[in-house]
Design a protein around this motif. Structure first.
Motif, mmCIF file in Angstrom:
data_model
loop_
_atom_site.group_PDB
_atom_site.id
_atom_site.type_symbol
_atom_site.label_atom_id
_atom_site.label_comp_id
_atom_site.label_asym_id
_atom_site.label_seq_id
_atom_site.Cartn_x
_atom_site.Cartn_y
_atom_site.Cartn_z
ATOM 1 N N GLU A 36 0.800 -1.226 0.000
ATOM 2 C CA GLU A 36 0.000 0.000 0.000
ATOM 3 C C GLU A 36 0.842 1.291 0.000
ATOM 4 O OE1 GLU A 36 -2.742 0.429 -1.013
ATOM 5 O OE2 GLU A 36 -4.009 1.791 0.121
ATOM 6 N N TYR A 74 1.954 3.761 -9.304
ATOM 7 C CA TYR A 74 0.490 3.627 -9.253
ATOM 8 C C TYR A 74 -0.107 3.917 -7.874
ATOM 9 C CZ TYR A 74 1.884 1.200 -13.451
ATOM 10 O OH TYR A 74 2.462 0.899 -14.658
ATOM 11 N N GLN A 75 0.692 3.773 -6.820
ATOM 12 C CA GLN A 75 0.201 4.034 -5.460
ATOM 13 C C GLN A 75 1.160 4.985 -4.762
ATOM 14 O OE1 GLN A 75 -1.661 -0.420 -4.867
ATOM 15 N NE2 GLN A 75 -0.312 0.325 -3.271
ATOM 16 N N SER A 130 -4.321 5.868 -5.117
ATOM 17 C CA SER A 130 -4.184 5.566 -6.553
ATOM 18 C C SER A 130 -4.541 6.813 -7.354
ATOM 19 C CB SER A 130 -5.123 4.422 -6.942
ATOM 20 O OG SER A 130 -6.440 4.918 -7.049
ATOM 21 N N ARG A 131 -4.111 6.890 -8.596
ATOM 22 C CA ARG A 131 -4.355 8.081 -9.413
ATOM 23 C C ARG A 131 -5.840 8.286 -9.702
ATOM 24 N NH1 ARG A 131 -5.771 11.868 -10.902
ATOM 25 N NH2 ARG A 131 -4.973 13.388 -12.404
ATOM 26 N N HIS A 185 -8.156 -0.591 -6.361
ATOM 27 C CA HIS A 185 -8.105 -1.561 -7.454
ATOM 28 C C HIS A 185 -7.851 -2.939 -6.862
ATOM 29 C CE1 HIS A 185 -4.265 0.757 -7.104
ATOM 30 N NE2 HIS A 185 -3.849 -0.434 -6.714
ATOM 31 N N GLY A 234 -4.638 1.000 -3.091
ATOM 32 C CA GLY A 234 -5.139 2.309 -3.508
ATOM 33 C C GLY A 234 -6.397 2.697 -2.756
ATOM 34 N N LEU A 240 -3.783 -0.111 -14.498
ATOM 35 C CA LEU A 240 -3.724 1.012 -13.563
ATOM 36 C C LEU A 240 -3.252 2.291 -14.241
ATOM 37 C CD1 LEU A 240 -2.209 -0.794 -10.438
ATOM 38 C CD2 LEU A 240 -4.603 -0.525 -11.109
ATOM 39 N N TRP A 250 0.616 7.879 -11.879
ATOM 40 C CA TRP A 250 0.666 9.242 -11.364
ATOM 41 C C TRP A 250 1.536 10.096 -12.287
ATOM 42 C CZ3 TRP A 250 -2.089 11.723 -7.812
ATOM 43 C CH2 TRP A 250 -2.840 10.962 -6.924
#
Ligand SMILES: Cc1cc2nc3c(=O)[nH]c(=O)nc-3n(C[C@H](O)[C@H](O)[C@H](O)COP(=O)(O)OP(=O)(O)OC[C@H]3O[C@@H](n4cnc5c(N)ncnc54)[C@H](O)[C@@H]3O)c2cc1C
Length: 469
Positions: A238, A250-251, A353-354, A359, A373, A416, A419
């Motif tokens: 995470e 992605y996170q 997440s973005r 997800h 996320g 995904l 960012w």
């Protein structure tokens, strides 16, 4: 003192902290899980209960609960971040099924904690989203409730409480009303994550603590002490995703901080309420929330932070300004607590997440499964994530695997959204937060002219829209 006790009020009260043995040498397993927080442990729990023959290893850099799972506010929400965007537009009866699945999360957590004999102070008292400080909060709350009902939720799921009705649950001197939902429970977070680790270990899952993963690839997880070969890899880190490229694309880690009061006497609680495990939040754009703990403290969290480059924060010794802000907000909502002793202050990194929604992903090509996320709503969502990943890995078609946040048959990179690179993230974050802080300041000032209030609100709304766009 064991160094992990100081992490949070919760870890301080979670019993024995003796670490389990670290990985010593190379091993081969069916499933390698990175991270012993809720996501990793729920995934292990559901996999092992559904397929007892599986050989599963969990690799944890520190100890179970070191991450957000041992530090959070203890709300087990029957909800996930961004649910309205994902569920609201589904056709009936899929929409009803999704709401049912989400609303059922606290009961599922309660069921397992009872079945496994985990004492984590679980109480399902619902939650109160309060218009606590200024009239615009009431308008936003009423609009939100209208939207929830338009998206298929019922009065039984979320309903308006006028100030007199709210008083039966929680007494905030200037409150203008609240939205109440029964779909939330409170827990002692560290007791849940530590209890879950014990339950998983009893089932035969091997948890290796103080075993930091230094690199990973499909089918392989590396630590300084040994390499794990696995059929499936589940990175469940995470807010720590930046440490294991390319997950950090992605996170992003976002920081959140809490304070806790000393145990408060009964007469103080008689003036506040929260007698049956309800949690509460103040409905400003930057979340402010709390719960009454089992030992009668008020655990109170507010607002967050982001560090340039998505840098992790490891030292959560709060600065005077950080503690002062939380004390100020606490005193604004509960004036009787202005001089109260604060015994604990802490914080943690959560993962964003973005798309600002969770997800749950199965990348069959690379044999990777990821759930994350969650933003600040991961306590319940990680339970759903664990159930979902277990079904996805076992190839089961279930209600859990048919949800809009579930992605199958795509690689992580395809599924995904990345960012933006720096300095865009940093500039974007600061522009948005500045607009939120400005709005809150203007609206909390009862002398602010109506046009200033409208402008502050419109700007914050626009920035929020941009963030989610
Ligand atoms: C202060 C705060 C308050 C919050 N309040 C709430 C709330 O009230 N309700 C709610 O729903 N959500 C809340 N959240 C969010 C929620 O706590 C998280 O979404 C949830 O705990 C995530 O669980 P996880 O297992 O995915 O991650 P984590 O609990 O962060 O676990 C990740 C684990 O991975 C380990 N790890 C990291 N890197 C490595 C590596 N290289 N090798 C091995 N192990 C590694 C870490 O040590 C950690 O134990 C809050 C979060 C914070 C920080």
């Amino acid at each position: 003192m064991n160094r992990w006790r100081g992490i949070s009020l919760w870890m301080d009260g979670a019993g024995d902290m003796t670490p389990r043995p670290a990985l010593a040498g190379d091993i081969t397993v069916d499933i390698a899980i990175i991270g012993a927080g809720y996501t990793g442990l729920w995934t292990a729990y559901y996999l092992k209960t559904r397929a007892p023959g599986l050989n599963i290893a969990v690799l944890e850099a520190e100890t179970a609960g070191y991450g957000a799972s041992g530090r959070n506010g203890g709300w087990v929400m029957g909800a996930v971040l961004g649910e309205d965007r994902m569920v609201g537009h589904l056709p009936e009866p899929r929409r009803r099924e999704s709401w049912g699945l989400l609303h059922g999360i606290p009961d599922e957590v309660g069921r397992v904690t009872q079945a496994e004999g985990m004492d984590c102070d679980f109480r399902k008292g619902g939650t109160l989203y309060c218009a606590a400080r200024y009239p615009e909060q009431e308008t936003r709350l009423r609009n939100w409730l209208k939207a929830l009902h338009a998206e298929g939720q019922t009065e039984a799921d979320a309903r308006w409480l006028n100030p007199a009705e709210l008083t039966q649950e929680l007494r905030i001197p200037r409150a203008l009303g609240a939205v109440y939902t029964p779909h939330c429970a409170t827990i002692q977070p560290a007791k849940l994550v530590r209890g879950l680790a014990d339950a998983v270990a009893r089932l035969g899952v091997k948890i290796y603590e103080q075993s930091r993963v230094t690199g990973w690839a499909p089918g392989e997880v590396r630590t300084a002490q040994g390499v794990v070969q696995a059929d499936w890899v589940v990175p469940a880190v995470e807010g720590y995703a930046g440490e294991l490229p390319p997950l950090g694309d992605y996170q992003l880690p976002v920081q959140s901080m809490l304070i806790a009061t000393e145990p408060l006497p009964e007469d103080v609680w008689a003036g506040i309420g929260l007698a049956r495990g309800q949690s509460f939040s103040e409905f400003s754009r930057q979340v402010t929330y709390g719960q009454r703990t089992a030992d009668n403290r008020l655990a109170f969290g507010a607002r967050g932070g982001y560090r340039f480059g998505g840098k992790l924060r490891t030292d959560f010794t709060l600065t005077a300004a950080e503690e002062g802000l939380r004390r100020y907000l606490l005193g604004e909502i509960f004036p009787q607590l202005k001089g109260v002793e604060i015994t604990h202050r802490w914080g943690g990194n959560l993962g964003m997440s973005r798309r600002f929604q969770p997800h749950m992903l199965l990348d069959s090509k690379n044999r990777i499964a990821i759930s994350g996320g969650y933003g600040g709503e991961g306590v319940g969502a990680s339970n759903l994530g664990g159930r979902t990943l277990a079904d996805l890995i076992l190839g089961r078609d279930s209600l859990e695997t048919r949800q809009p946040w579930v992605m199958k048959d795509k690689t992580m990179q395809q599924a995904l959204r990345k960012w933006e690179p720096e300095p865009l993230r940093w500039l974007g974050y600061n522009a948005i937060i500045t607009s939120f802080v400005h709005e809150d300041k203007v609206l909390a000032n009862k002398h602010a002219a109506p046009w200033r209030r409208r402008m502050a609100r419109a700007l914050a709304e626009r920035m929020q829209g941009l963030m989610q766009g």
